[in-house]
Structure formats: C-alpha cells, structure tokens
Write a protein that holds these residues in place. Structure first.
Motif, PDB file in Angstrom:
ATOM      1  N   UNK A  78       9.834  18.178  -0.666  1.00  0.00           N
ATOM      2  CA  UNK A  78       9.048  18.236   0.563  1.00  0.00           C
ATOM      3  C   UNK A  78       8.097  17.067   0.749  1.00  0.00           C
ATOM      4  N   UNK A  79       8.194  16.063  -0.109  1.00  0.00           N
ATOM      5  CA  UNK A  79       7.263  14.929  -0.045  1.00  0.00           C
ATOM      6  C   UNK A  79       8.006  13.613   0.171  1.00  0.00           C
ATOM      7  N   UNK A  80       7.295  12.654   0.736  1.00  0.00           N
ATOM      8  CA  UNK A  80       7.830  11.308   0.943  1.00  0.00           C
ATOM      9  C   UNK A  80       6.810  10.298   0.454  1.00  0.00           C
ATOM     10  N   UNK A  81       7.277   9.330  -0.306  1.00  0.00           N
ATOM     11  CA  UNK A  81       6.434   8.215  -0.742  1.00  0.00           C
ATOM     12  C   UNK A  81       6.784   7.005   0.107  1.00  0.00           C
ATOM     13  N   UNK A  82       5.830   6.539   0.864  1.00  0.00           N
ATOM     14  CA  UNK A  82       6.043   5.419   1.781  1.00  0.00           C
ATOM     15  C   UNK A  82       5.197   4.234   1.346  1.00  0.00           C
ATOM     16  N   UNK A 129      13.782  16.806   4.241  1.00  0.00           N
ATOM     17  CA  UNK A 129      14.483  16.266   5.414  1.00  0.00           C
ATOM     18  C   UNK A 129      13.622  16.092   6.642  1.00  0.00           C
ATOM     19  N   UNK A 130      12.310  16.235   6.524  1.00  0.00           N
ATOM     20  CA  UNK A 130      11.430  16.021   7.678  1.00  0.00           C
ATOM     21  C   UNK A 130      11.216  14.525   7.889  1.00  0.00           C
ATOM     22  N   UNK A 131      11.092  14.127   9.135  1.00  0.00           N
ATOM     23  CA  UNK A 131      10.862  12.725   9.485  1.00  0.00           C
ATOM     24  C   UNK A 131       9.371  12.405   9.446  1.00  0.00           C
ATOM     25  N   UNK A 132       9.033  11.326   8.781  1.00  0.00           N
ATOM     26  CA  UNK A 132       7.637  10.900   8.673  1.00  0.00           C
ATOM     27  C   UNK A 132       7.508   9.499   9.280  1.00  0.00           C
ATOM     28  N   UNK A 133       6.575   9.345  10.199  1.00  0.00           N
ATOM     29  CA  UNK A 133       6.261   8.035  10.763  1.00  0.00           C
ATOM     30  C   UNK A 133       4.758   7.834  10.671  1.00  0.00           C
ATOM     31  N   UNK A 158       0.846  -1.175   0.000  1.00  0.00           N
ATOM     32  CA  UNK A 158       0.000   0.000   0.000  1.00  0.00           C
ATOM     33  C   UNK A 158       0.889   1.235   0.000  1.00  0.00           C
ATOM     34  N   UNK A 159       0.354   2.381  -0.439  1.00  0.00           N
ATOM     35  CA  UNK A 159       1.181   3.579  -0.580  1.00  0.00           C
ATOM     36  C   UNK A 159       0.613   4.744   0.216  1.00  0.00           C
TER      37      UNK A 159
END
Length: 247
Positions: A87-91, A61-65, A43-44
């Motif tokens: 500024x984005x993260x794909x998890x 560089x922001x941490x995403x949990x 899943x994304x």
C-alpha cells in the motif's frame, strides 16, 4: 644596477596584483563547472494508502502524483508512481538549490509538497501540504482513501472546484476556500460517466456539499459560510453547468 634593484619590487607587486583577477576568475570557473556537472540529488517522498472503511486494509495499485503546491502559479510536478503490495510508494524527485533563484519556489529552494491519491473505484484525495519541506528529509504521508463506484470508469477526469479552462492555481484557491474538492470531483465524474442525468448529478452535488457543512467546522467562517458557499456553487452548476455537459 641600482635602478634595476629599485624597479624590482614594483615589478613583483604589479605581477602579484595582476594575478588576483585571474585567480578569482579561475575559482568562479570551478564553482560554475561544479554547479553544471554536479548530479542532482534525489529527495524522497513516502506515501501509504489504506482503506477509509477498514484501516487495516492497505490499497495497492493506487496512483500517486506529488507536486510542489504553488499559491499564485500552476503547481510543479515532482514525482509520480503506484503503491505496491504493502500500500506504499517510494517516490524520488530532483532536489533544487536557491542558487540563481532556481529553487522549487524561485529563490526559495524547498518545495511545498502535496500529493494526490487516486485509482480505479477510489475517491481522489489530497494529502496535507508540507510547506517549505527540507529536501534532505523524507516526506511521509498516510492517506485514508474512500471507495467510490463513480470512479470505476478509468476514462473520466476531474479538476476540483474549477473549470477545466481555469489556471491550476485558481482551482486550488477555489478548492481551499470552499472545502468542497471531493464533492466537486465526484460531480465532474458523475457528469463524465453519462450514467445519470445532469439534473441528478447536480442535485447529488448540492446535497453532498450541504452534508459536508454539517460534518465538521473545517471551513472558513464556520457552518453558516459553508452553507452559503454550497448554495452559491449549487446555483452556479444549475445555471451554467449545461455549457460543459456533453452526454
């Protein structure tokens, strides 16, 4: 000869009937084998962070949990990462099925997705929770993050409006009922930095909570109850906060 002809249909019927359980057993074997060896689908989650002070400024560089937000138990980790130059993260996270009640919420497969955004000199903030989110879709979050110099020390920790020894779900309940999660996090960090006296940290915490009550009506029961909770939290930290102050 006649006896053989009479018995033949019975032999054929018995043989067919005995084959049915065997066929069912083989089908079950195939299904179970598929469940075991079938690779987990991903899943994304897509999280973007931008400055609360300047919406045109993205935050790399922001941490995403991201976690599955559980009401009556500790939240389950889903995925984590760091925002890129845009500024984005794909998890990506493992999708789960409700088969054998092995979904994200037991017999309910879909997760309740909530992400925390934090980082050096950034005020930690949670996204909204996407409840019972369809795992086949991409969960999109856009977060406005405030700069806060109290969080420039990467060694400090925070745990919202609960004690460190409290179970995660109780802290979530305290955060939700009070609406003071950001103020509680700032108070935790103020005490952890040891740059200010405990009295100063407590007084700033109390002032920020009462100021929050005047900012909006997004609290249970409106402003009066908000002010009451702020006073109650203030009494708690001034009377018992010394037990957890190590500076």
């Amino acid at each position: 000869g006649n006896d053989i002809e009479k018995r033949s249909p019975r032999i054929t019927t018995k043989s067919t009937m005995s084959a049915v359980p065997s066929l069912i057993f083989r089908i079950l074997q195939v299904v179970l084998l598929y469940i075991v060896i079938n690779p987990a689908k991903a899943g994304e989650i897509h999280v973007c962070a931008r400055s609360a002070e300047n919406g045109n400024h993205v935050i790399p560089g922001a941490n995403i949990v991201c976690r599955d937000d559980d009401r009556w138990s500790d939240d389950d980790w889903m995925a984590s990462g760091i925002t890129e130059s845009n500024g984005c993260a794909e998890l990506y996270y493992e999708t789960k099925s409700s088969w054998w009640c092995r979904g994200w919420d037991g017999c309910w497969a879909n997760p309740d997705i909530k992400c925390e955004v934090s980082g050096t000199c950034l005020q930690p903030i949670n996204t909204v929770t996407k409840n019972n989110f369809n795992q086949g879709n991409t969960a999109h979050f856009m977060v406005n993050v405030e700069a806060n110099p109290d969080f420039c020390n990467d060694s400090v920790t925070w745990d919202g409006c609960g004690l460190e020894i409290m179970p995660d779900f109780l802290t979530d309940i305290a955060d939700e009922i009070s609406g003071f999660q950001e103020q509680c996090n700032t108070h935790d960090v103020c005490l952890g930095n040891c740059l200010k006296s405990r009295h100063t940290c407590d007084q700033e915490f109390i002032n920020e909570m009462h100021a929050e009550c005047g900012d909006d009506d997004d609290h249970y029961g409106g402003d009066a109850l908000c002010q009451f909770l702020a006073t109650l939290y203030g009494i708690a930290v001034t009377q018992f906060g010394g037990l957890f102050y190590n500076c």
